[in-house]
Structure formats: structure tokens, C-alpha cells
Design an enzyme around this catalytic site. Structure first.
Site, mmCIF file in Angstrom:
data_model
loop_
_atom_site.group_PDB
_atom_site.id
_atom_site.type_symbol
_atom_site.label_atom_id
_atom_site.label_comp_id
_atom_site.label_asym_id
_atom_site.label_seq_id
_atom_site.Cartn_x
_atom_site.Cartn_y
_atom_site.Cartn_z
ATOM 1 N N CYS A 80 41.060 -45.291 36.238
ATOM 2 C CA CYS A 80 42.240 -46.154 36.034
ATOM 3 C C CYS A 80 42.361 -46.568 34.565
ATOM 4 C CB CYS A 80 42.176 -47.350 36.983
ATOM 5 S SG CYS A 80 43.696 -48.286 36.998
ATOM 6 N N HIS A 104 42.039 -44.721 41.980
ATOM 7 C CA HIS A 104 40.800 -45.470 42.250
ATOM 8 C C HIS A 104 40.034 -44.717 43.325
ATOM 9 C CE1 HIS A 104 41.257 -49.183 39.924
ATOM 10 N NE2 HIS A 104 42.555 -49.026 40.119
ATOM 11 N N GLU A 142 37.119 -45.119 44.331
ATOM 12 C CA GLU A 142 36.320 -46.084 45.112
ATOM 13 C C GLU A 142 37.181 -46.809 46.153
ATOM 14 O OE1 GLU A 142 37.488 -46.460 42.129
ATOM 15 O OE2 GLU A 142 38.234 -48.516 41.927
HETATM 16 N N1 LIG Z 1 45.136 -51.371 37.653
HETATM 17 C C1 LIG Z 1 45.196 -51.419 36.300
HETATM 18 O O1 LIG Z 1 44.438 -52.138 35.694
HETATM 19 C C2 LIG Z 1 46.219 -50.542 35.646
HETATM 20 C C3 LIG Z 1 45.970 -50.289 34.200
HETATM 21 C C4 LIG Z 1 47.177 -50.574 33.317
HETATM 22 N N2 LIG Z 1 47.279 -52.002 33.013
HETATM 23 C C5 LIG Z 1 48.452 -50.070 34.009
HETATM 24 O O2 LIG Z 1 49.220 -50.886 34.460
HETATM 25 O O3 LIG Z 1 48.692 -48.883 34.104
#
Ligand SMILES: NC(=O)CC[C@H](N)C(=O)O
Length: 206
Positions: free
Chosen positions: A79, A184, A186
Site C-alpha cells: 500500500c 493489502h 494481509e
Molecule cells: N491506505 C492508505 O494509507 C493509502 C495510501 C495513500 N494515502 C492513498 O490514499 O493512496
């Protein structure tokens, strides 16, 4: 042992639990001196690009991660841990990323019926089907993601997986010793656990 980098912003618990469920030896590393005991690294991340980079600097991990990658050692980004590998992000103008991959991170600019952040399950088309992290994972499998920004690699050849959400965009990259995904794993149930187990097995033979 796999080191899960703790720089104060990762979704450490769910990543650690996933490896525990798989009965694979993984530990949270909080100091870059601990990297010497690791065979492979996970760079997790949840939050804003600028905060991620500030925390990596504050925890003295930037040079250690760059050295790790340059030494050809295995690393997996998850991510925000994928996004941080690039040079910059529209999320935090003026902030430099790790620059391990050339390219930037852009914000979704979509028709209003498509909600941003994209939260939920979406399919990944494997564009590098021979990627070891996809072993045993059907092409087009669904993974879980939460994001408003997406990576735009300058070198398209590193793209390993693509996803459709108003646009077709990159959701996984693989080059040499580095694999990273917007998803993700996980939180992606069986296919995600399979991806993590694949990374463990692949890192074992690097
Ligand atoms: N879940 C997150 O932390 C996403 C990473 C980033 N801030 C995005 O919005 O793409």
C-alpha cells in the site's frame, strides 16, 4: 526471518498476524541495526505519503532501505509502502520518495459516481504472470484495497499487476529483488496469504 519495518505508520498488527497465521518467522524491526538479522523486509504503510517519508527519515530507515535494495536483498512494499518506493506523490507535493522506482503517484480523478478513496475488493490482472508472488493465485483474483492515489511507473516493464477502477492502473510492481503491491495482502484472505507465503518462499532462495 522477515523484518516488518516499524516506522510509526504501518498496519503492523495485521501484517504480523498474517505471518503468524502462516507460522512464518517474522518480527517487527524498529531500528535499522536490526535489518542485519533479517533475510527479507516488508515495508507496510497506511496514511499520507509525506508523513510516511517524514517517519522513515525520523526513524533513520531511508539509507538502510536504499542500501538493502541496492544490495539485491528481497523487499515487499504494501500500500503506502508501494507508493513510498517512487519519486514523489501528488498527495504530498515537494516531498521526495525513496526513488527506488522512477515515476510518481497520482490522485484518482474519476467520475463522481466512483468513490475515492476506493475501499473494498477489486481484481488484479497479472501482467507478469511468472512473478513468483503470484504462484497459485488465479489471474483476476480479488484483493482488498483502500487508496486514493496510484503509482505511475516511468518504466512500464516493472508493472506486474493492473486493476480497473474508472481507469486501468498499476496495482503491483516487480523488478529484481523488489515486489510491491497497492493491495493489502494481509487483508485479502486466502489469496493475500498465498501472496505473503510466496514472498517468504521467494525470499528464501534469493
Ligand atoms: N491506505 C492508505 O494509507 C493509502 C495510501 C495513500 N494515502 C492513498 O490514499 O493512496
Amino acid at each position: 526471518m522477515i523484518g516488518i519495518i516499524d516506522y510509526g505508520m504501518g498496519n503492523l498488527g495485521s501484517v504480523t498476524n498474517a505471518f503468524r497465521f502462516l507460522e512464518l518467522d517474522a518480527k517487527i524491526v524498529t531500528r535499522n541495526q536490526e535489518l542485519a538479522d533479517c533475510r527479507a523486509l516488508i515495508l507496510p504503510g497506511v496514511g499520507a505519503f509525506g508523513d510516511c517519508m517524514a517517519h522513515l527519515v525520523e526513524h533513520d530507515f531511508v539509507d538502510a532501505i536504499e542500501g538493502w535494495v541496492q544490495a539485491g536483498k528481497p523487499m515487499m512494499g504494501i500500500c503506502l509502502g508501494l507508493q513510498a518506493l517512487f519519486e514523489s506523490s501528488e498527495e504530498s507535493p515537494g516531498v521526495e520518495g525513496l526513488g527506488i522506482f522512477a515515476g510518481t503517484v497520482k490522485r484518482f480523478d474519476l467520475p463522481k459516481e466512483l468513490k475515492v478513496p476506493q475501499i473494498g475488493w477489486n481484481r488484479m490482472e497479472e501482467t507478469q504472470p511468472d512473478c513468483p508472488m503470484f504462484e497459485g493465485i488465479d489471474n483476476g483474483s480479488f484483493f482488498y484495497l483502500v487508496h486514493s492515489f496510484y503509482v505511475c511507473p516511468q518504466d512500464e516493464s516493472i508493472v506486474a499487476g493492473k486493476t480497473e477502477y474508472g481507469i486501468e492502473y498499476c496495482t503491483s510492481v516487480w523488478k529484481d529483488n523488489v515486489f510491491a503491491t497497492q493491495f493489502h495482502p494481509e487483508k485479502s484472505q486466502a489469496v493475500g496469504l498465498c501472496m505473503l507465503k510466496n514472498f517468504w518462499n521467494w525470499a528464501e532462495v534469493q
